[in-house]
Design a protein around this motif. Structure first.
Motif, short mmCIF file in Angstrom:
data_model
loop_
_atom_site.label_atom_id
_atom_site.label_comp_id
_atom_site.label_asym_id
_atom_site.label_seq_id
_atom_site.Cartn_x
_atom_site.Cartn_y
_atom_site.Cartn_z
N LYS A 50 0.83 -1.21 0.00
CA LYS A 50 0.00 0.00 0.00
C LYS A 50 0.87 1.26 0.00
O LYS A 50 0.55 2.24 -0.68
CB LYS A 50 -0.95 -0.01 1.20
CG LYS A 50 -2.04 -1.05 1.08
CD LYS A 50 -2.87 -1.12 2.35
CE LYS A 50 -3.86 -2.26 2.28
NZ LYS A 50 -4.63 -2.41 3.53
N ASN A 91 -5.74 4.51 -13.10
CA ASN A 91 -5.44 3.14 -12.70
C ASN A 91 -4.42 2.49 -13.62
O ASN A 91 -3.51 1.80 -13.17
CB ASN A 91 -6.74 2.32 -12.66
CG ASN A 91 -6.54 0.96 -12.04
OD1 ASN A 91 -5.84 0.13 -12.60
ND2 ASN A 91 -7.15 0.74 -10.90
N GLN A 145 -4.31 -4.48 -7.21
CA GLN A 145 -5.63 -3.86 -7.36
C GLN A 145 -6.44 -3.94 -6.06
O GLN A 145 -7.11 -2.98 -5.68
CB GLN A 145 -6.41 -4.51 -8.50
CG GLN A 145 -5.88 -4.17 -9.87
CD GLN A 145 -5.99 -2.70 -10.20
OE1 GLN A 145 -6.98 -2.05 -9.92
NE2 GLN A 145 -4.94 -2.16 -10.79
N LYS A 146 -6.32 -5.06 -5.37
CA LYS A 146 -7.02 -5.24 -4.09
C LYS A 146 -6.55 -4.18 -3.09
O LYS A 146 -7.35 -3.54 -2.42
CB LYS A 146 -6.76 -6.64 -3.55
CG LYS A 146 -7.31 -6.88 -2.17
CD LYS A 146 -6.88 -8.25 -1.65
CE LYS A 146 -7.16 -8.33 -0.18
NZ LYS A 146 -6.40 -9.36 0.48
N TYR A 147 -5.24 -3.98 -3.02
CA TYR A 147 -4.70 -3.01 -2.06
C TYR A 147 -5.02 -1.57 -2.46
O TYR A 147 -5.24 -0.72 -1.60
CB TYR A 147 -3.20 -3.21 -1.86
CG TYR A 147 -2.87 -4.51 -1.17
CD1 TYR A 147 -3.69 -5.02 -0.15
CD2 TYR A 147 -1.75 -5.25 -1.50
CE1 TYR A 147 -3.39 -6.22 0.48
CE2 TYR A 147 -1.44 -6.44 -0.88
CZ TYR A 147 -2.27 -6.92 0.12
OH TYR A 147 -1.99 -8.11 0.76
N ASP A 173 -7.80 -0.68 -3.98
CA ASP A 173 -9.19 -0.54 -3.55
C ASP A 173 -9.29 -0.34 -2.04
O ASP A 173 -10.10 0.45 -1.55
CB ASP A 173 -10.01 -1.76 -3.97
CG ASP A 173 -10.22 -1.83 -5.48
OD1 ASP A 173 -10.05 -0.80 -6.17
OD2 ASP A 173 -10.55 -2.94 -5.97
N GLU A 174 -8.47 -1.06 -1.29
CA GLU A 174 -8.47 -0.91 0.18
C GLU A 174 -8.02 0.50 0.57
O GLU A 174 -8.56 1.07 1.53
CB GLU A 174 -7.58 -1.96 0.83
CG GLU A 174 -8.20 -3.34 0.83
CD GLU A 174 -7.32 -4.41 1.49
OE1 GLU A 174 -6.36 -4.04 2.21
OE2 GLU A 174 -7.60 -5.60 1.29
N VAL A 201 -8.58 3.17 -1.07
CA VAL A 201 -9.74 4.02 -1.32
C VAL A 201 -10.76 3.84 -0.20
O VAL A 201 -11.28 4.82 0.35
CB VAL A 201 -10.37 3.72 -2.71
CG1 VAL A 201 -11.69 4.46 -2.89
CG2 VAL A 201 -9.38 4.08 -3.82
N GLU A 202 -11.03 2.60 0.18
CA GLU A 202 -11.97 2.32 1.27
C GLU A 202 -11.51 2.94 2.58
O GLU A 202 -12.34 3.40 3.37
CB GLU A 202 -12.15 0.81 1.45
CG GLU A 202 -12.92 0.13 0.34
CD GLU A 202 -12.88 -1.39 0.46
OE1 GLU A 202 -12.53 -1.92 1.54
OE2 GLU A 202 -13.20 -2.06 -0.56
N VAL A 204 -10.76 8.87 -5.28
CA VAL A 204 -10.95 8.67 -6.72
C VAL A 204 -11.83 9.78 -7.25
O VAL A 204 -12.91 10.03 -6.73
CB VAL A 204 -11.63 7.31 -7.02
CG1 VAL A 204 -11.80 7.11 -8.51
CG2 VAL A 204 -10.84 6.17 -6.41
N ARG A 219 -10.95 7.26 -13.90
CA ARG A 219 -10.81 7.18 -12.45
C ARG A 219 -9.43 7.71 -12.11
O ARG A 219 -8.43 7.01 -12.32
CB ARG A 219 -10.99 5.75 -11.97
CG ARG A 219 -12.41 5.22 -12.12
CD ARG A 219 -12.49 3.73 -11.80
NE ARG A 219 -11.92 3.38 -10.54
CZ ARG A 219 -12.61 3.16 -9.41
NH1 ARG A 219 -13.91 3.24 -9.43
NH2 ARG A 219 -11.99 2.84 -8.30
N TYR A 255 -6.67 9.09 -9.38
CA TYR A 255 -6.35 8.83 -7.98
C TYR A 255 -5.50 9.95 -7.39
O TYR A 255 -4.57 10.44 -8.04
CB TYR A 255 -5.61 7.50 -7.84
CG TYR A 255 -6.48 6.32 -8.18
CD1 TYR A 255 -7.15 5.61 -7.20
CD2 TYR A 255 -6.64 5.91 -9.50
CE1 TYR A 255 -7.95 4.53 -7.50
CE2 TYR A 255 -7.45 4.83 -9.82
CZ TYR A 255 -8.10 4.14 -8.82
OH TYR A 255 -8.89 3.07 -9.13
#
Length: 181
Positions: A11, A27, A46-48, A50-51, A53-54, A60, A67, A69
């Motif tokens: 991350k 992206n 990609q998973k990290y 998204d995390e 962002v969460e 975004v 999109r 960032y």
């Protein structure tokens, strides 16, 4: 080469890329730079992302259908606090990749001259000059037949600055307009 297994390190690398790109980054750009070194596989990266962002460390913006960032204020604080956990050699390589990527992207995107059919008998030329991603000139014009369209594009590619200066001179009425103005 390094392989990272700790999610927080991956991350941080993603945040490092976003922060050091110094402009809006999409992206695909993040992925291209990150995957140069294959620190982890694409899906994990990609998973990290998204995390991040969460967790509201990365925001975004869906500007113009892309999109884009950015680090949030909270993300910038986390970046500042933990950035040194990324080994210096990895940071240096990432910076070199970012610079090379941006240089390549600029050289590919600065001058564009394409033509397209409008109908069976008529063609359009689409000509543009961009500097650091910002449009200086965008012209879309009907030019007649296919051969004329090809010639317009060829001449524009040969000397786009001359075209820009001539148009600026015509439109402003100033005879001594320079290319850099």
């Amino acid at each position: 080469m390094y392989t990272f297994t700790d999610p927080s390190e991956v991350k941080l690398i993603i945040m490092y890329i976003i922060r050091n790109f110094s402009e809006a980054i999409d992206n695909g750009q993040i992925t291209d730079i990150f995957m140069d070194y294959e620190f982890v596989d694409y899906f994990t990266m990609q998973k990290y992302l998204d995390e991040l962002v969460e967790m509201r460390l990365v925001e975004v913006d869906r500007h113009s259908g892309l999109r884009l960032y950015f680090l949030t204020a909270h993300g910038q604080e986390a970046y500042d606090a933990y950035m040194k956990k990324i080994p210096v050699s990895v940071r240096e390589k990432l910076l070199l990749s970012i610079r090379a990527y941006k240089k390549k992207e600029r050289s590919e995107a600065d001058i564009s001259a394409t033509y397209r059919p409008l109908n069976e008998l008529s063609y359009a030329a689409d000509l543009s000059i961009r500097e650091s991603g910002f449009p200086l000139l965008d012209i879309h014009m009907s030019v007649g037949g296919k051969e004329t369209a090809r010639e317009v594009c060829r001449r524009f590619r040969e000397n786009p600055q001359k075209t820009y200066a001539a148009l600026l001179e015509i439109l402003t009425g100033h005879e001594e307009v320079h290319e850099t103005e």
